[in-house]
Design a protein around this motif. Structure first.
Motif, mmCIF file in Angstrom:
data_model
loop_
_atom_site.group_PDB
_atom_site.id
_atom_site.type_symbol
_atom_site.label_atom_id
_atom_site.label_comp_id
_atom_site.label_asym_id
_atom_site.label_seq_id
_atom_site.Cartn_x
_atom_site.Cartn_y
_atom_site.Cartn_z
ATOM 1 N N GLU A 187 1.068 -1.117 -0.004
ATOM 2 C CA GLU A 187 -0.156 -0.033 -0.088
ATOM 3 C C GLU A 187 0.919 1.232 -0.028
ATOM 4 O OE1 GLU A 187 -3.613 2.119 2.632
ATOM 5 O OE2 GLU A 187 -2.486 0.046 3.150
ATOM 6 N N ARG A 240 6.120 6.934 9.063
ATOM 7 C CA ARG A 240 7.304 7.038 8.834
ATOM 8 C C ARG A 240 7.504 8.320 7.935
ATOM 9 N NH1 ARG A 240 8.552 1.486 5.258
ATOM 10 N NH2 ARG A 240 9.918 2.911 4.359
ATOM 11 N N ARG A 275 0.188 11.006 6.134
ATOM 12 C CA ARG A 275 0.012 10.889 7.575
ATOM 13 C C ARG A 275 0.512 9.538 8.171
ATOM 14 N NH1 ARG A 275 -4.997 12.319 5.593
ATOM 15 N NH2 ARG A 275 -5.779 14.382 6.324
ATOM 16 N N THR A 276 1.161 8.615 7.225
ATOM 17 C CA THR A 276 2.028 7.510 7.657
ATOM 18 C C THR A 276 3.093 7.922 8.714
ATOM 19 O OG1 THR A 276 1.536 6.525 5.766
ATOM 20 C CG2 THR A 276 2.994 5.668 6.994
ATOM 21 N N VAL A 334 5.179 6.123 -2.167
ATOM 22 C CA VAL A 334 4.406 7.204 -1.491
ATOM 23 C C VAL A 334 3.424 7.796 -2.304
ATOM 24 C CG1 VAL A 334 6.092 7.514 0.336
ATOM 25 C CG2 VAL A 334 5.857 8.990 -1.777
ATOM 26 N N LEU A 344 2.347 4.828 1.002
ATOM 27 C CA LEU A 344 2.209 5.611 2.115
ATOM 28 C C LEU A 344 1.692 7.044 1.899
ATOM 29 C CD1 LEU A 344 5.710 4.667 3.647
ATOM 30 C CD2 LEU A 344 3.598 3.210 3.636
ATOM 31 N N THR A 345 1.055 7.297 2.935
ATOM 32 C CA THR A 345 0.417 8.635 2.919
ATOM 33 C C THR A 345 1.135 9.746 3.842
ATOM 34 O OG1 THR A 345 -1.298 8.684 4.653
ATOM 35 C CG2 THR A 345 -1.754 7.464 2.600
#
Length: 278
Positions: free
Chosen positions: A3, A11, A8-9, A84, A5-6
């Motif tokens: 998936e 990392r 808000r993730t 991302v 990454l956004t």
């Protein structure tokens, strides 16, 4: 496929904090953005040095698909690679047009003694330089001119600042880079290694032309001052010579990056002459 990454993730959030100087200092890490700088960061990390690490690589789908070698090289070096969203890539950038690729790297600066190790012949010293774009450009020019080290002395900009990193175009991974607050200690260290210290000054008594070649042929350290005020008088007086770049037109002076390029390449021209004179 994993998936995306956004912004808000965790990392991504952690990496975004590195846009702030205090967070970089605390973590000992910084963000590198853009294809060329990230490639240079991976090459730097591949040198198998315990202090040279790329920790994370973030790529948009478009970049990952167009440049698959980036992810392959990173994974081979043990770097965590993540795709991302475009919005997350923008969050990791402080530019108007993000390139869609960013890396988290260990900071590159070394101690003054390490930067000046060996027998340096050409060293750039930025004294109190505050503008990150100028500092990064001079690092790039120093690299191109074959300088052995760059030292940011006094109250200077953080070389890991995003604008400085971009302006260096990856050169901060090529040339030893030190940050040292005590200017006097920097000057003492330069002299201890046999370097002639040259201060740039608009009213210098030595003109940077062919008559200065003998002076430039030996190991040399150039001092460049703050963009607005130049070198402090006390610092300039400690130099072995005060050198001025001749102005043949009506311009009052050269800007910092241009003056540094002229001076460093004057040294490089003399120091790189072949034995046959070519």
């Amino acid at each position: 496929m994993s998936e995306l990454l956004t912004e808000r993730t965790p990392r991504v959030v952690a990496a975004r904090k590195l846009l702030r100087r205090a967070a970089r200092f605390e973590a000992g890490r910084f963000l590198v953005e853009g294809l060329r700088p990230v490639r240079d960061a991976l090459t730097w990390a591949e040198a198998e040095h315990e202090k040279r690490r790329v920790h994370d690589l973030f790529l948009t789908d478009a970049v990952a698909d167009r440049y698959p070698e980036l992810g392959d090289r990173a994974e081979a070096a043990g770097v965590r690679v993540a795709r991302v969203t475009d919005k997350a890539a923008a969050a990791l950038s402080d530019t108007v047009t993000p390139q869609g690729v960013a890396a988290v790297c260990s900071t590159v600066t070394v101690g003054l003694d390490e930067a000046l190790a060996g027998d340096p012949r050409l060293v750039t010293v930025l004294v109190g330089v505050a503008d990150p774009g100028n500092a990064g450009t001079v690092v790039r020019t120093s690299d191109a001119a074959g300088a052995d080290a760059v030292v940011l002395a006094g109250e200077a900009v953080d070389p890991h600042n995003g604008k400085c990193v971009r302006a260096s175009m990856g050169s901060l991974f090529h040339v030893p880079l030190a940050v040292h607050r005590d200017v006097d200690e920097v000057l003492d260290a330069l002299r201890a290694r046999g370097l002639t210290v040259l201060a740039t000054a608009g009213d210098g008594d030595t003109v940077l032309d062919a008559t200065a070649d003998a002076l430039l042929a030996g190991p040399t350290a150039w001092l460049f001052g703050n963009e607005a005020h130049g070198l402090d008088d006390a610092v300039a007086r400690r130099a072995d010579r005060r050198v001025r770049v001749p102005i043949h037109g009506w311009a009052e002076s050269l800007n910092l990056a241009t003056a540094a390029a002229v001076c460093l390449y004057a040294s490089a021209r003399v120091q790189h002459v072949r034995p046959d004179g070519a």
